[in-house]
Design a protein around this motif. Sequence first.
Motif, PDB file in Angstrom:
ATOM      1  N   ASN A 122       0.827  -1.211   0.000  1.00  0.00           N
ATOM      2  CA  ASN A 122       0.000   0.000   0.000  1.00  0.00           C
ATOM      3  C   ASN A 122       0.859   1.259   0.000  1.00  0.00           C
ATOM      4  N   ALA A 123       1.891   1.275   0.840  1.00  0.00           N
ATOM      5  CA  ALA A 123       2.741   2.466   0.946  1.00  0.00           C
ATOM      6  C   ALA A 123       3.498   2.726  -0.352  1.00  0.00           C
ATOM      7  N   VAL A 124       4.070   1.679  -0.937  1.00  0.00           N
ATOM      8  CA  VAL A 124       4.828   1.840  -2.176  1.00  0.00           C
ATOM      9  C   VAL A 124       3.906   2.235  -3.326  1.00  0.00           C
ATOM     10  N   ASN A 125       2.718   1.675  -3.344  1.00  0.00           N
ATOM     11  CA  ASN A 125       1.769   1.987  -4.413  1.00  0.00           C
ATOM     12  C   ASN A 125       1.380   3.458  -4.428  1.00  0.00           C
ATOM     13  N   ASN A 126       1.479   4.120  -3.298  1.00  0.00           N
ATOM     14  CA  ASN A 126       1.112   5.535  -3.214  1.00  0.00           C
ATOM     15  C   ASN A 126       2.167   6.459  -3.805  1.00  0.00           C
ATOM     16  N   ASN A 127       3.297   5.893  -4.222  1.00  0.00           N
ATOM     17  CA  ASN A 127       4.418   6.710  -4.692  1.00  0.00           C
ATOM     18  C   ASN A 127       4.829   6.336  -6.108  1.00  0.00           C
TER      19      ASN A 127
END
Length: 201
Positions: free
Chosen positions: A164-169
């Motif tokens: 989720n965190a990586v997908n936001n960037n």
Amino acid sequence: YSILKRYSNIILPYKINGELQHGWAADNTGISNPDKSKKYYVFNETNKKKSISLGYKNVVNIGAPFIYLCDIYKPKISFTPRSLILFPDHSTEWDSFIDPITSYKNYLDCIKNIAHNFRKITVSLYYIEYSNEEIKRLFENQGYDVITMGKRDNNPEFLYNFYNAVNNNEYITSNTYCSSIFYGLIMKKKAFVYGNHMHSD
């Protein structure tokens, strides 16, 4: 375990009957246990061959569980353009930094050289560094968001949090060749290695 169970859609024993490689590291078999009689599951054929050459007998190549996660977990997340998530090297439960504050200050000095290229920067710290308020403040004082995925052991949400965190960037970086970089590439993120190495004990 939870990812393999969901991916294979079969009933698995309550516990994996061995030790599973948890991540990528340069020139590392993924096995750190001195018990060579246990069963080990590694990510690739190279690590299997290295492990066998070191005397480990029961080694199976299964691929990286994170790759399976990408097949079964597809939340709708849109990233912020020119956003960057940092995954600096971190200590472990058995290997700490000699001077963690100086190490992270030096890393941050490197990041400042490229920060103007990004609209938003997030840093992900391992839970050990995340619990250190002085380290967190180093990044917060630069206006960066500071997050953690939590502990990697006994934490079924760890990889989901990562995804989720990586997908936001749009971009992902680390100062070392590590799991985060390879997983970011699998997720088709713009990945690069940048920054000085952090010396540990």
